[in-house]
Design an enzyme around this catalytic site. Structure first.
Site, PDB file in Angstrom:
ATOM      1  N   HIS A  69     -22.870  17.062  41.142  1.00 59.75           N
ATOM      2  CA  HIS A  69     -23.772  17.138  42.289  1.00 59.75           C
ATOM      3  C   HIS A  69     -23.037  17.600  43.535  1.00 59.75           C
ATOM      4  CE1 HIS A  69     -21.758  13.274  42.711  1.00 59.75           C
ATOM      5  NE2 HIS A  69     -21.923  13.454  44.017  1.00 59.75           N
ATOM      6  N   THR A  71     -23.121  16.386  47.276  1.00 61.45           N
ATOM      7  CA  THR A  71     -23.641  15.363  48.191  1.00 61.45           C
ATOM      8  C   THR A  71     -24.055  15.990  49.524  1.00 61.45           C
ATOM      9  OG1 THR A  71     -22.175  13.691  47.225  1.00 61.45           O
ATOM     10  CG2 THR A  71     -23.053  13.213  49.419  1.00 61.45           C
ATOM     11  N   HIS A 153     -19.522  20.748  48.633  1.00 60.00           N
ATOM     12  CA  HIS A 153     -18.710  20.933  47.433  1.00 60.00           C
ATOM     13  C   HIS A 153     -19.294  20.167  46.254  1.00 60.00           C
ATOM     14  CE1 HIS A 153     -17.645  16.943  48.787  1.00 60.00           C
ATOM     15  NE2 HIS A 153     -17.298  16.714  47.521  1.00 60.00           N
ATOM     16  N   THR A 155     -17.630  17.840  43.231  1.00 58.12           N
ATOM     17  CA  THR A 155     -16.405  17.253  42.674  1.00 58.12           C
ATOM     18  C   THR A 155     -16.405  17.485  41.168  1.00 58.12           C
ATOM     19  OG1 THR A 155     -16.244  15.537  44.362  1.00 58.12           O
ATOM     20  CG2 THR A 155     -15.140  15.090  42.272  1.00 58.12           C
TER      21      THR A 155
HETATM   22  P1  GDP Z   1     -19.008   7.577  42.346  1.00 54.54           P
HETATM   23  O1  GDP Z   1     -18.298   6.272  42.344  1.00 54.54           O
HETATM   24  O2  GDP Z   1     -18.413   8.620  41.474  1.00 54.54           O
HETATM   25  O3  GDP Z   1     -20.506   7.496  42.213  1.00 54.54           O
HETATM   26  O4  GDP Z   1     -18.767   8.178  43.780  1.00 54.54           O
HETATM   27  P2  GDP Z   1     -18.914   7.514  45.196  1.00 54.54           P
HETATM   28  O5  GDP Z   1     -19.945   6.449  45.243  1.00 54.54           O
HETATM   29  O6  GDP Z   1     -17.547   7.246  45.706  1.00 54.54           O
HETATM   30  O7  GDP Z   1     -19.472   8.766  45.963  1.00 54.54           O
HETATM   31  C1  GDP Z   1     -20.675   9.356  45.641  1.00 54.54           C
HETATM   32  C2  GDP Z   1     -20.764  10.661  46.354  1.00 54.54           C
HETATM   33  O8  GDP Z   1     -20.723  10.446  47.762  1.00 54.54           O
HETATM   34  C3  GDP Z   1     -19.617  11.594  46.047  1.00 54.54           C
HETATM   35  O9  GDP Z   1     -20.111  12.899  45.992  1.00 54.54           O
HETATM   36  C4  GDP Z   1     -18.670  11.418  47.215  1.00 54.54           C
HETATM   37  O10 GDP Z   1     -17.975  12.588  47.507  1.00 54.54           O
HETATM   38  C5  GDP Z   1     -19.602  11.064  48.339  1.00 54.54           C
HETATM   39  N1  GDP Z   1     -18.987  10.127  49.283  1.00 54.54           N
HETATM   40  C6  GDP Z   1     -18.415   8.927  49.033  1.00 54.54           C
HETATM   41  N2  GDP Z   1     -17.981   8.328  50.145  1.00 54.54           N
HETATM   42  C7  GDP Z   1     -18.294   9.173  51.157  1.00 54.54           C
HETATM   43  C8  GDP Z   1     -18.108   9.139  52.565  1.00 54.54           C
HETATM   44  O11 GDP Z   1     -17.575   8.201  53.156  1.00 54.54           O
HETATM   45  N3  GDP Z   1     -18.578  10.217  53.265  1.00 54.54           N
HETATM   46  C9  GDP Z   1     -19.191  11.258  52.663  1.00 54.54           C
HETATM   47  N4  GDP Z   1     -19.637  12.266  53.411  1.00 54.54           N
HETATM   48  N5  GDP Z   1     -19.371  11.333  51.354  1.00 54.54           N
HETATM   49  C10 GDP Z   1     -18.932  10.316  50.603  1.00 54.54           C
END
Ligand code: GDP
Length: 222
Positions: A69, A71, A153, A155
């Site tokens: 995805h 975000t 982007h 990931t």
């Molecule tokens: P998961 O554990 O793989 O579901 O990932 P996270 O919950 O850490 O993050 C989910 C999505 O939100 C990913 O695409 C991250 O890049 C994004 N993300 C996580 N933390 C932040 C943040 O503090 N700021 C922003 N802008 N994006 C975030």
């Protein structure tokens, strides 16, 4: 209002169709595998290993998880700053559940993450939070001066112990270097495009042909 708050998701974003996820994963895997074999990469191996002699298997080095995805807004179920305002934006309501085509214009690898740069259209930018780049300022000081959408982007993988939030920061860091006028070191023309090294383990492959992928604007709860 309290009820609504409980419905704010972990994050909003464009989710790649299942049918194109494999294609994108394969392309990035192919790039990572090829990068691993290049002499130029081996020369800078210590960026990844901390030691010059040690080998690294990039295929094993990065771990991918969850649906692919891009975000738009990380909301943390309403706890993130601006989450509620974003969720209530008319554009979010209007586009929710709609499909669009994302244009992937570069692939990048750092010792922390591997990702794809997404170049957003004017319409897609309507869903982009105005402070997304500025939010990264404490980590990438020049981030706020980059154009809106620079952080967009996908990931594709993270090194052990690295959180997904890092991928966008790694991308901003590379774009900030470019903006400062650092050309990077042109490494070689690959089948997919031109490869540039920006120091400290940062590799960017500018795709000759963007990869276009169908995606749906939606949200994620876990
Ligand atoms: P998961 O554990 O793989 O579901 O990932 P996270 O919950 O850490 O993050 C989910 C999505 O939100 C990913 O695409 C991250 O890049 C994004 N993300 C996580 N933390 C932040 C943040 O503090 N700021 C922003 N802008 N994006 C975030």
């Amino acid at each position: 209002v309290q009820l609504e708050e409980t419905f704010i998701p972990s994050y909003f974003g464009w989710f790649l169709f299942a049918s194109v996820q494999e294609k994108v994963k394969c392309t990035s895997m192919e790039f990572v595998k090829t990068l691993d074999t290049l002499d130029a990469f081996k020369k800078h191996l210590s960026d990844f290993t901390g030691k010059a002699e040690k080998e690294v298997d990039l295929e094993q080095y990065f771990e991918a998880k969850g649906p692919l995805h891009c975000t738009t807004k990380f909301c943390d179920y309403g706890k993130a700053e601006g989450a509620k305002d974003y969720a209530l934006t008319p554009a979010v309501k209007d586009f929710y559940g709609s499909t669009t085509e994302l244009s992937l214009t570069a692939l990048f690898v750092t010792p922390r993450t591997v990702g794809a740069r997404v170049s957003l259209t004017e319409e897609q930018l309507l869903l982009w939070p105005t402070d997304a780049e500025k939010e990264a300022e404490s980590v990438v000081p020049a981030a706020a001066s980059l154009p809106l959408g620079s952080r967009a982007h996908i990931t594709l993988g993270c090194a052990e112990g690295v959180k997904a939030v890092q991928t966008g920061l790694d991308l901003l860091e590379i774009l900030a270097l470019q903006k400062e006028g650092q050309q990077g070191e042109p490494v070689e023309e690959m089948e997919l495009g031109s490869l540039t090294y920006y120091g400290e383990g940062r590799w960017l492959l500018s795709l000759r042909e963007p990869i276009c992928t169908a995606a749906c604007f939606s949200s994620y709860y876990k």
